[in-house]
Scaffold this motif. Structure first.
Motif, PDB file in Angstrom:
ATOM      1  N   ARG A  25     -27.399  69.517   2.565  1.00  0.00           N
ATOM      2  CA  ARG A  25     -26.939  68.179   2.509  1.00  0.00           C
ATOM      3  C   ARG A  25     -26.572  67.574   3.691  1.00  0.00           C
ATOM      4  NH1 ARG A  25     -22.197  69.323  -1.933  1.00  0.00           N
ATOM      5  NH2 ARG A  25     -21.860  70.849  -0.357  1.00  0.00           N
ATOM      6  N   VAL A  26     -26.847  66.349   3.893  1.00  0.00           N
ATOM      7  CA  VAL A  26     -26.709  65.744   5.252  1.00  0.00           C
ATOM      8  C   VAL A  26     -25.300  65.499   5.450  1.00  0.00           C
ATOM      9  CG1 VAL A  26     -27.144  63.812   6.616  1.00  0.00           C
ATOM     10  CG2 VAL A  26     -28.722  64.508   5.180  1.00  0.00           C
ATOM     11  N   ILE A  27     -24.645  66.037   6.373  1.00  0.00           N
ATOM     12  CA  ILE A  27     -23.001  65.855   6.736  1.00  0.00           C
ATOM     13  C   ILE A  27     -22.890  65.425   7.890  1.00  0.00           C
ATOM     14  CG2 ILE A  27     -22.545  67.874   5.201  1.00  0.00           C
ATOM     15  CD1 ILE A  27     -22.426  69.586   7.541  1.00  0.00           C
ATOM     16  N   LEU A  28     -24.041  65.112   8.785  1.00  0.00           N
ATOM     17  CA  LEU A  28     -23.889  64.464  10.263  1.00  0.00           C
ATOM     18  C   LEU A  28     -24.979  63.572  10.597  1.00  0.00           C
ATOM     19  CD1 LEU A  28     -22.348  64.158  12.944  1.00  0.00           C
ATOM     20  CD2 LEU A  28     -23.610  66.260  13.584  1.00  0.00           C
ATOM     21  N   ARG A  29     -24.637  62.384  10.968  1.00  0.00           N
ATOM     22  CA  ARG A  29     -25.585  61.441  11.547  1.00  0.00           C
ATOM     23  C   ARG A  29     -25.084  60.691  12.653  1.00  0.00           C
ATOM     24  NH1 ARG A  29     -27.648  59.813   6.188  1.00  0.00           N
ATOM     25  NH2 ARG A  29     -29.799  60.780   5.756  1.00  0.00           N
ATOM     26  N   ARG A  30     -25.463  61.059  13.739  1.00  0.00           N
ATOM     27  CA  ARG A  30     -24.699  60.470  15.044  1.00  0.00           C
ATOM     28  C   ARG A  30     -25.697  60.195  15.972  1.00  0.00           C
ATOM     29  NH1 ARG A  30     -19.345  63.254  17.642  1.00  0.00           N
ATOM     30  NH2 ARG A  30     -18.931  61.825  19.023  1.00  0.00           N
ATOM     31  N   GLU A  31     -25.264  59.354  17.172  1.00  0.00           N
ATOM     32  CA  GLU A  31     -25.846  59.294  18.355  1.00  0.00           C
ATOM     33  C   GLU A  31     -25.189  59.267  19.420  1.00  0.00           C
ATOM     34  OE1 GLU A  31     -27.526  55.003  18.385  1.00  0.00           O
ATOM     35  OE2 GLU A  31     -28.980  55.462  16.790  1.00  0.00           O
ATOM     36  N   LEU A  32     -25.484  60.165  20.348  1.00  0.00           N
ATOM     37  CA  LEU A  32     -25.145  60.614  21.639  1.00  0.00           C
ATOM     38  C   LEU A  32     -25.771  60.296  23.082  1.00  0.00           C
ATOM     39  CD1 LEU A  32     -23.891  64.324  20.698  1.00  0.00           C
ATOM     40  CD2 LEU A  32     -22.430  62.301  20.594  1.00  0.00           C
ATOM     41  N   ARG A  33     -24.858  59.969  23.704  1.00  0.00           N
ATOM     42  CA  ARG A  33     -25.646  59.621  25.382  1.00  0.00           C
ATOM     43  C   ARG A  33     -25.751  61.038  25.855  1.00  0.00           C
ATOM     44  NH1 ARG A  33     -25.998  54.548  26.149  1.00  0.00           N
ATOM     45  NH2 ARG A  33     -26.461  54.928  28.457  1.00  0.00           N
ATOM     46  N   ARG A  34     -26.919  61.040  26.780  1.00  0.00           N
ATOM     47  CA  ARG A  34     -27.253  62.232  27.743  1.00  0.00           C
ATOM     48  C   ARG A  34     -26.042  62.979  28.208  1.00  0.00           C
ATOM     49  NH1 ARG A  34     -31.525  64.538  30.103  1.00  0.00           N
ATOM     50  NH2 ARG A  34     -32.876  62.931  29.169  1.00  0.00           N
ATOM     51  N   GLY A  35     -25.045  62.099  28.497  1.00  0.00           N
ATOM     52  CA  GLY A  35     -23.926  62.881  29.389  1.00  0.00           C
ATOM     53  C   GLY A  35     -22.972  63.537  28.065  1.00  0.00           C
ATOM     54  N   GLN A  36     -23.066  63.231  27.065  1.00  0.00           N
ATOM     55  CA  GLN A  36     -22.368  63.674  25.844  1.00  0.00           C
ATOM     56  C   GLN A  36     -22.708  64.930  25.257  1.00  0.00           C
ATOM     57  OE1 GLN A  36     -22.174  60.343  23.686  1.00  0.00           O
ATOM     58  NE2 GLN A  36     -20.253  59.440  24.432  1.00  0.00           N
ATOM     59  N   MET A  37     -23.836  65.308  25.682  1.00  0.00           N
ATOM     60  CA  MET A  37     -24.641  66.286  24.941  1.00  0.00           C
ATOM     61  C   MET A  37     -23.930  67.698  25.021  1.00  0.00           C
ATOM     62  SD  MET A  37     -27.099  65.215  22.908  1.00  0.00           S
ATOM     63  CE  MET A  37     -28.326  66.548  22.625  1.00  0.00           C
ATOM     64  N   GLU A  38     -23.796  68.154  25.989  1.00  0.00           N
ATOM     65  CA  GLU A  38     -23.331  69.516  26.385  1.00  0.00           C
ATOM     66  C   GLU A  38     -21.726  69.588  25.841  1.00  0.00           C
ATOM     67  OE1 GLU A  38     -23.907  71.403  30.263  1.00  0.00           O
ATOM     68  OE2 GLU A  38     -25.453  69.764  30.781  1.00  0.00           O
ATOM     69  N   ALA A  39     -21.127  68.765  26.278  1.00  0.00           N
ATOM     70  CA  ALA A  39     -19.814  68.703  25.742  1.00  0.00           C
ATOM     71  C   ALA A  39     -19.691  68.703  24.164  1.00  0.00           C
ATOM     72  CB  ALA A  39     -19.009  67.315  26.161  1.00  0.00           C
ATOM     73  N   PHE A  40     -20.531  67.858  23.482  1.00  0.00           N
ATOM     74  CA  PHE A  40     -20.424  68.105  22.180  1.00  0.00           C
ATOM     75  C   PHE A  40     -20.960  69.372  21.453  1.00  0.00           C
ATOM     76  CE2 PHE A  40     -22.975  67.556  18.149  1.00  0.00           C
ATOM     77  CZ  PHE A  40     -21.717  66.965  17.112  1.00  0.00           C
ATOM     78  N   PHE A  41     -22.005  70.008  22.162  1.00  0.00           N
ATOM     79  CA  PHE A  41     -22.495  71.160  21.443  1.00  0.00           C
ATOM     80  C   PHE A  41     -21.685  72.331  21.562  1.00  0.00           C
ATOM     81  CE2 PHE A  41     -26.278  68.608  20.474  1.00  0.00           C
ATOM     82  CZ  PHE A  41     -26.534  69.157  19.139  1.00  0.00           C
ATOM     83  N   ALA A  42     -20.917  72.137  22.949  1.00  0.00           N
ATOM     84  CA  ALA A  42     -20.234  73.285  23.263  1.00  0.00           C
ATOM     85  C   ALA A  42     -18.924  73.754  22.283  1.00  0.00           C
ATOM     86  CB  ALA A  42     -19.540  73.078  24.895  1.00  0.00           C
ATOM     87  N   LYS A  43     -18.545  72.637  21.659  1.00  0.00           N
ATOM     88  CA  LYS A  43     -17.755  72.663  20.763  1.00  0.00           C
ATOM     89  C   LYS A  43     -18.051  73.012  19.328  1.00  0.00           C
ATOM     90  CE  LYS A  43     -14.967  68.985  22.877  1.00  0.00           C
ATOM     91  NZ  LYS A  43     -14.455  67.720  22.608  1.00  0.00           N
ATOM     92  N   VAL A  44     -19.375  72.917  18.982  1.00  0.00           N
ATOM     93  CA  VAL A  44     -20.071  73.309  17.712  1.00  0.00           C
ATOM     94  C   VAL A  44     -20.322  74.843  17.626  1.00  0.00           C
ATOM     95  CG1 VAL A  44     -22.030  72.937  16.314  1.00  0.00           C
ATOM     96  CG2 VAL A  44     -21.264  71.137  17.598  1.00  0.00           C
ATOM     97  N   PRO A  45     -19.855  75.472  16.461  1.00  0.00           N
ATOM     98  CA  PRO A  45     -20.180  76.928  16.201  1.00  0.00           C
ATOM     99  C   PRO A  45     -21.489  77.309  16.264  1.00  0.00           C
ATOM    100  CG  PRO A  45     -18.621  75.921  14.508  1.00  0.00           C
ATOM    101  CD  PRO A  45     -19.087  74.808  15.394  1.00  0.00           C
ATOM    102  N   ALA A  46     -22.025  78.531  16.705  1.00  0.00           N
ATOM    103  CA  ALA A  46     -23.340  78.815  16.749  1.00  0.00           C
ATOM    104  C   ALA A  46     -24.077  78.577  15.688  1.00  0.00           C
ATOM    105  CB  ALA A  46     -23.363  80.341  17.263  1.00  0.00           C
ATOM    106  N   THR A  47     -25.128  77.636  15.645  1.00  0.00           N
ATOM    107  CA  THR A  47     -25.944  77.321  14.668  1.00  0.00           C
ATOM    108  C   THR A  47     -27.308  77.078  15.160  1.00  0.00           C
ATOM    109  OG1 THR A  47     -26.117  75.840  12.854  1.00  0.00           O
ATOM    110  CG2 THR A  47     -25.721  74.952  15.028  1.00  0.00           C
ATOM    111  N   GLU A  48     -28.234  76.841  13.938  1.00  0.00           N
ATOM    112  CA  GLU A  48     -29.576  76.436  14.539  1.00  0.00           C
ATOM    113  C   GLU A  48     -30.076  75.031  14.850  1.00  0.00           C
ATOM    114  OE1 GLU A  48     -33.317  76.076  11.515  1.00  0.00           O
ATOM    115  OE2 GLU A  48     -32.699  78.223  11.741  1.00  0.00           O
TER     116      GLU A  48
END
Length: 338
Positions: A25-48
């Motif tokens: 089920r879709v639980i996330l739809r979002r747009e990020l700028r290039r400078g926000q990518m690393e900070a966002f995924f650093a907080k996300v638990p390990a996933t595919e």
């Protein structure tokens, strides 16, 4: 928030994120700028994380892998069938997620920084050769407008430029441009020769390239290009490697009827071109008693056209290359035909 999979539609500045949970089920739809990518995924638990295998995807795959995420790089042609009506970034990200969910979906291995850096010189040479060919064709086309033609080949360009710049019937402005085009072609030719010397030095220092050059139809340029571009561990067998190069027939079978067409032309166009050109050089001089002509090739030439025989030979050379690279073996020359 726990994600089962996050897919990303990449671009130059804006990245579209699509995340699903364990029930898809879709639980996330979002747009990020290039400078926000690393900070966002650093907080996300390990996933595919799934991405299309396109420009910049290997860079992001390395970044996300260092954070502990599992990466799937999917070829764009396998994602396209999942795109819904009305193409936009969100639909593209959703299509990447749908493609990644297929259990048998093929993926692209993530390249290291060294692997990508090593292939730049080969790609740059290919670009310069294309520019030189384009410039020579333009020169010959303009010369034909004044009734002057020359033999094919790069070796006749200098003589053609000399004729064009000294022909009194040609206006002065045109002669000036012909001289400028001649200098441009000469500069491109000099750059190509410089890169060829660099590749030759790499070839001499690379043991894998030295072994591959012993194969009939594989020269130093082809050998070093294959050595720095191919990781044999990414292919299960030599047949899979030849199929990836597009040297196998395209199949369109149905209803129990097998229909085999032309080669698929998949994979790396440059590598396929090098192998086919090398195979044509072997076919051109194939005759009984020659070192490079096996009995198999001579019998094939008796019943099939030369171009088809060259494709079959290129397929065979590709399988030999994979076996030599995967097993670290030297080339075993086949007995010459009687």
């Amino acid at each position: 928030m726990e994600f089962k999979r996050i897919s990303i539609d990449t671009s130059k500045h804006i990245f579209t994120i699509h995340g699903v949970d364990g029930q898809d089920r879709v639980i996330l739809r979002r747009e990020l700028r290039r400078g926000q990518m690393e900070a966002f995924f650093a907080k996300v638990p390990a996933t595919e994380i799934a991405l299309e295998a396109c420009a910049g995807s290997h860079h992001w795959a390395r970044k996300f892998s260092a954070m502990g995420h599992q990466i799937k790089l999917i070829p764009p042609q396998y994602v396209k069938p999942f795109v819904k009506r009305g193409k936009n970034d969100r639909n593209d990200a959703e299509a990447i997620s749908e493609a990644a969910a297929r259990p048998n979906m093929r993926t692209v291995p993530v390249k290291t920084v060294d692997e990508q850096a090593a292939t730049i010189v080969v790609k740059h040479r290919e670009m310069l050769v294309g520019q030189r060919t384009q410039a020579i064709n333009a020169l010959r086309g303009h010369a034909a407008e004044f009734g002057i033609v020359a033999a094919k080949g790069c070796g006749h360009v200098e003589a053609l430029v000399c004729v064009l710049t000294n022909e009194a019937a040609i206006p002065e402005g045109a002669r000036t441009m012909f001289a400028q085009m001649g200098r441009h072609i000469a500069e491109l030719d000099l750059k190509i020769r410089t890169i060829d010397r660099q590749l030759l030095e790499q070839h001499k220092a690379n043991p894998v390239s030295q072994r591959l050059a012993a194969i009939p139809g594989v020269g130093p340029i082809s050998a070093i290009t294959l050595a720095i571009s191919i990781n044999p561990a990414n292919f299960e067998s030599g047949r899979h490697f030849a199929a990836w190069l597009g040297l196998t027939p395209r199949e369109h079978s149905t209803g129990g009827k097998h229909r085999i067409g032309r080669i698929s032309k998949a994979g790396n166009e440059r590598l396929r071109q090098l192998l086919v050109v090398g195979a044509m050089s072997v076919v051109r001089y194939a005759k009984p008693g020659s070192k490079s002509a096996s009995t198999w090739l001579l019998q094939l030439l008796e019943r099939r056209p030369r171009k088809i025989a060259a494709i079959a030979l290129a397929n065979k050379i590709a399988r030999i290359i994979w076996a030599m690279m995967a097993r670290g073996e030297a080339y075993r020359r086949q007995p010459a035909s009687a």
